[in-house]
Scaffold this motif. Sequence first.
Motif, PDB file in Angstrom:
ATOM      1  N   LYS A 240       0.858  -1.433   0.001  1.00 12.38           N
ATOM      2  CA  LYS A 240      -0.144   0.093  -0.079  1.00 12.38           C
ATOM      3  C   LYS A 240       0.824   1.314   0.148  1.00 12.38           C
ATOM      4  CE  LYS A 240      -4.077  -1.792   1.985  1.00 12.38           C
ATOM      5  NZ  LYS A 240      -4.567  -2.486   3.267  1.00 12.38           N
TER       6      LYS A 240
ATOM      7  N   LEU B 220       3.900   1.285  -1.555  1.00  9.21           N
ATOM      8  CA  LEU B 220       4.870   0.911  -2.568  1.00  9.21           C
ATOM      9  C   LEU B 220       6.242   0.578  -1.933  1.00  9.21           C
ATOM     10  CD1 LEU B 220       3.824   3.813  -5.132  1.00  9.21           C
ATOM     11  CD2 LEU B 220       2.796   1.651  -4.694  1.00  9.21           C
TER      12      LEU B 220
ATOM     13  N   ALA C   8       9.891   2.427  -3.375  1.00 10.96           N
ATOM     14  CA  ALA C   8       9.619   3.717  -3.715  1.00 10.96           C
ATOM     15  C   ALA C   8      10.618   4.850  -2.880  1.00 10.96           C
ATOM     16  CB  ALA C   8       8.022   4.247  -3.741  1.00 10.96           C
TER      17      ALA C   8
ATOM     18  N   ALA D 122      12.742   5.867   0.632  1.00  7.28           N
ATOM     19  CA  ALA D 122      12.683   6.082   2.297  1.00  7.28           C
ATOM     20  C   ALA D 122      11.095   6.580   2.377  1.00  7.28           C
ATOM     21  CB  ALA D 122      13.706   7.148   2.797  1.00  7.28           C
TER      22      ALA D 122
ATOM     23  N   ILE E  34       8.588   8.879   2.964  1.00  8.99           N
ATOM     24  CA  ILE E  34       8.720  10.303   3.173  1.00  8.99           C
ATOM     25  C   ILE E  34       7.713  10.706   4.235  1.00  8.99           C
ATOM     26  CG2 ILE E  34       8.015  12.387   1.668  1.00  8.99           C
ATOM     27  CD1 ILE E  34       8.561  10.783  -0.975  1.00  8.99           C
ATOM     28  N   LYS E  35       6.621   9.923   4.670  1.00  6.05           N
ATOM     29  CA  LYS E  35       5.592  10.374   5.479  1.00  6.05           C
ATOM     30  C   LYS E  35       6.355  10.267   6.870  1.00  6.05           C
ATOM     31  CE  LYS E  35       1.779   9.301   2.657  1.00  6.05           C
ATOM     32  NZ  LYS E  35       0.944   8.314   2.148  1.00  6.05           N
TER      33      LYS E  35
ATOM     34  N   GLY F  55      15.551   5.787  -2.006  1.00  7.96           N
ATOM     35  CA  GLY F  55      16.307   4.619  -1.217  1.00  7.96           C
ATOM     36  C   GLY F  55      16.043   3.176  -1.467  1.00  7.96           C
TER      37      GLY F  55
ATOM     38  N   GLU G 137      18.968   2.856  -3.861  1.00  6.79           N
ATOM     39  CA  GLU G 137      20.144   2.683  -2.875  1.00  6.79           C
ATOM     40  C   GLU G 137      20.147   1.140  -2.320  1.00  6.79           C
ATOM     41  OE1 GLU G 137      18.894   6.333  -0.982  1.00  6.79           O
ATOM     42  OE2 GLU G 137      21.001   6.928  -1.059  1.00  6.79           O
TER      43      GLU G 137
ATOM     44  N   GLU H  97      15.541  12.336  -4.944  1.00  5.67           N
ATOM     45  CA  GLU H  97      15.637  13.127  -3.677  1.00  5.67           C
ATOM     46  C   GLU H  97      15.726  14.739  -3.819  1.00  5.67           C
ATOM     47  OE1 GLU H  97      17.463  10.447  -4.196  1.00  5.67           O
ATOM     48  OE2 GLU H  97      17.305   9.170  -2.691  1.00  5.67           O
TER      49      GLU H  97
ATOM     50  N   PRO I 198      20.227  12.007  -1.777  1.00  5.29           N
ATOM     51  CA  PRO I 198      20.484  10.705  -1.358  1.00  5.29           C
ATOM     52  C   PRO I 198      21.046  10.450  -0.219  1.00  5.29           C
ATOM     53  CG  PRO I 198      21.074  10.885  -3.664  1.00  5.29           C
ATOM     54  CD  PRO I 198      21.055  12.167  -3.198  1.00  5.29           C
ATOM     55  N   GLY I 199      20.638   9.725   0.776  1.00  3.45           N
ATOM     56  CA  GLY I 199      21.052   9.458   2.109  1.00  3.45           C
ATOM     57  C   GLY I 199      21.201   7.920   2.585  1.00  3.45           C
TER      58      GLY I 199
HETATM   59  N1  CAA Z   1       7.124   7.103   1.245  1.00  2.49           N
HETATM   60  C1  CAA Z   1       5.977   7.390   1.757  1.00  2.49           C
HETATM   61  N2  CAA Z   1       4.711   6.777   1.057  1.00  2.49           N
HETATM   62  C2  CAA Z   1       4.986   6.539  -0.307  1.00  2.49           C
HETATM   63  C3  CAA Z   1       6.210   6.653  -1.018  1.00  2.49           C
HETATM   64  C4  CAA Z   1       7.368   7.019  -0.143  1.00  2.49           C
HETATM   65  N3  CAA Z   1       8.696   7.053  -0.829  1.00  2.49           N
HETATM   66  N4  CAA Z   1       6.086   6.477  -2.251  1.00  2.49           N
HETATM   67  C5  CAA Z   1       4.553   6.264  -2.268  1.00  2.49           C
HETATM   68  N5  CAA Z   1       4.100   6.176  -1.280  1.00  2.49           N
HETATM   69  C6  CAA Z   1       2.460   6.210  -0.918  1.00  2.49           C
HETATM   70  C7  CAA Z   1       1.854   7.203  -1.576  1.00  2.49           C
HETATM   71  O1  CAA Z   1       1.898   8.412  -0.679  1.00  2.49           O
HETATM   72  C8  CAA Z   1       0.292   6.648  -1.755  1.00  2.49           C
HETATM   73  O2  CAA Z   1      -0.032   6.523  -0.308  1.00  2.49           O
HETATM   74  P1  CAA Z   1      -1.708   7.004  -0.184  1.00  2.49           P
HETATM   75  O3  CAA Z   1      -2.405   5.856  -0.934  1.00  2.49           O
HETATM   76  O4  CAA Z   1      -1.750   6.898   1.325  1.00  2.49           O
HETATM   77  O5  CAA Z   1      -1.791   8.261  -0.729  1.00  2.49           O
HETATM   78  C9  CAA Z   1       0.686   5.086  -2.021  1.00  2.49           C
HETATM   79  O6  CAA Z   1       2.166   4.996  -1.623  1.00  2.49           O
HETATM   80  C10 CAA Z   1       0.690   4.776  -3.614  1.00  2.49           C
HETATM   81  O7  CAA Z   1       1.477   5.725  -4.169  1.00  2.49           O
HETATM   82  P2  CAA Z   1       0.854   6.847  -5.160  1.00  2.49           P
HETATM   83  O8  CAA Z   1      -0.541   7.088  -5.345  1.00  2.49           O
HETATM   84  O9  CAA Z   1       2.001   7.964  -5.443  1.00  2.49           O
HETATM   85  O10 CAA Z   1       1.332   5.792  -6.724  1.00  2.49           O
HETATM   86  P3  CAA Z   1       1.513   6.413  -8.127  1.00  2.49           P
HETATM   87  O11 CAA Z   1       1.361   4.987  -9.020  1.00  2.49           O
HETATM   88  O12 CAA Z   1       0.426   7.366  -8.541  1.00  2.49           O
HETATM   89  O13 CAA Z   1       2.943   6.755  -8.397  1.00  2.49           O
HETATM   90  C11 CAA Z   1       5.478   6.933  -7.778  1.00  2.49           C
HETATM   91  C12 CAA Z   1       3.965   5.945  -8.123  1.00  2.49           C
HETATM   92  C13 CAA Z   1       5.709   7.328  -8.903  1.00  2.49           C
HETATM   93  C14 CAA Z   1       6.451   5.659  -7.183  1.00  2.49           C
HETATM   94  C15 CAA Z   1       5.074   7.773  -6.662  1.00  2.49           C
HETATM   95  O14 CAA Z   1       4.522   7.225  -5.517  1.00  2.49           O
HETATM   96  C16 CAA Z   1       6.226   8.552  -6.047  1.00  2.49           C
HETATM   97  O15 CAA Z   1       6.805   9.284  -6.903  1.00  2.49           O
HETATM   98  N6  CAA Z   1       6.933   7.967  -4.809  1.00  2.49           N
HETATM   99  C17 CAA Z   1       7.914   9.175  -4.078  1.00  2.49           C
HETATM  100  C18 CAA Z   1       9.149   8.282  -4.838  1.00  2.49           C
HETATM  101  C19 CAA Z   1      10.364   9.350  -4.251  1.00  2.49           C
HETATM  102  O16 CAA Z   1      10.596  10.322  -4.181  1.00  2.49           O
HETATM  103  N7  CAA Z   1      11.275   8.635  -3.409  1.00  2.49           N
HETATM  104  C20 CAA Z   1      12.326   9.002  -2.851  1.00  2.49           C
HETATM  105  C21 CAA Z   1      12.066   9.260  -1.362  1.00  2.49           C
HETATM  106  S1  CAA Z   1      13.490   9.982  -0.463  1.00  2.49           S
HETATM  107  C22 CAA Z   1      14.528   9.031  -0.139  1.00  2.49           C
HETATM  108  O17 CAA Z   1      14.455   7.621  -0.410  1.00  2.49           O
HETATM  109  C23 CAA Z   1      15.697   9.204   0.805  1.00  2.49           C
HETATM  110  C24 CAA Z   1      17.089   8.684   0.663  1.00  2.49           C
HETATM  111  O18 CAA Z   1      17.939   8.729  -0.133  1.00  2.49           O
HETATM  112  C25 CAA Z   1      17.190   7.315   1.747  1.00  2.49           C
END
Ligand code: CAA
Length: 262
Positions: free
Chosen positions: A27, A29, A67, A69, A71-72, A112, A115, A135, A142-143
């Motif tokens: 849920k 991802l 998908a 780390a 984010i929430k 992440g 990564e 990021e 990236p972390g």
């Molecule tokens: N963190 C928390 N929740 C996430 C998430 C994440 N990285 N990626 C997706 N979700 C959640 C969404 O918030 C959504 O939750 P709700 O149903 O409660 O709204 C659920 O997963 C489904 O996601 P989408 O509705 O966005 O699905 P989509 O098919 O339209 O899009 C996606 C898919 C393109 C992968 C999109 O979800 C997205 O862009 N996700 C974030 C990707 C991102 O930016 N990742 C980097 C995170 S930062 C990081 O990782 C730091 C590091 O270096 C360690």
Amino acid sequence: STQAEPMVLTSRSESGKVAILTLNRPKALNALSTPLFDQLNAELEKADADESVRAIVLTGGEKVFAAGADIKEMKDKQFAEAYKNNFLGTWAKLADIRKPIIGAVAGYALGGGCELAMMTDFIVCTPKAVFAQPEITLGIIPGGGGSQRLVTLIGKGRAMDMVLTNRKVSGVEAGQWGLASRVTEDGQSVVEEAVKVADGIAKFGVVAAQAGKEAVNAALELPLAQGLRLERRLFQALFATADQKEGMAAFAEKRKPTWTDN
Ligand code: CAA
């Protein structure tokens, strides 16, 4: 039932020799929250300690490897809290696992997730997999090792391109660039392919496999002269193993070796 579904599922290959760890937070991802990583670390350590496991496959879902780390979880974090609790520090555990780990990537491996895939020993992916470091779109970098491991795997220019532009790299490109070692045929199961490769490793002696992994990893950390010395010493040390005697005797006698992991 009120029991929470595990965020990391475990199973075995048909041979019983490969542990398959599957990220299971569909849920979100497979967003890599701290509790998910704690479970992953616990399962990795269990597999590493289990003598019947000879290789590990780490995978996600068919549409999303992970998908990134969560984010929430991190959006309201403050520096002091992140620093005191060494936020993302626990991610480094994976690099301490001594058994070979293959990343099987289908779909998104973002932030992440990319990564995490790069922390495995090598990656098998589908042609349509998507690797990216988004990021910068969140106001961070990236972390989980991305800025460092990308440079080693694909070079500085491509690493910069991914980190600074959020460039999306397909599985096909990942294979061409060396981010992934193997790319499956369209429609082929990436987990089946990774398990096949892992089962191949599982057929060899554990000591040689672990020494090979140790030597290759040393190249990432040591200056060349020290790395070469470490490799040579490990190579020489293997002449103290029964598996070296068996492997070479079997070759000379034109038969298959029987490894004893000693
Ligand atoms: N963190 C928390 N929740 C996430 C998430 C994440 N990285 N990626 C997706 N979700 C959640 C969404 O918030 C959504 O939750 P709700 O149903 O409660 O709204 C659920 O997963 C489904 O996601 P989408 O509705 O966005 O699905 P989509 O098919 O339209 O899009 C996606 C898919 C393109 C992968 C999109 O979800 C997205 O862009 N996700 C974030 C990707 C991102 O930016 N990742 C980097 C995170 S930062 C990081 O990782 C730091 C590091 O270096 C360690």
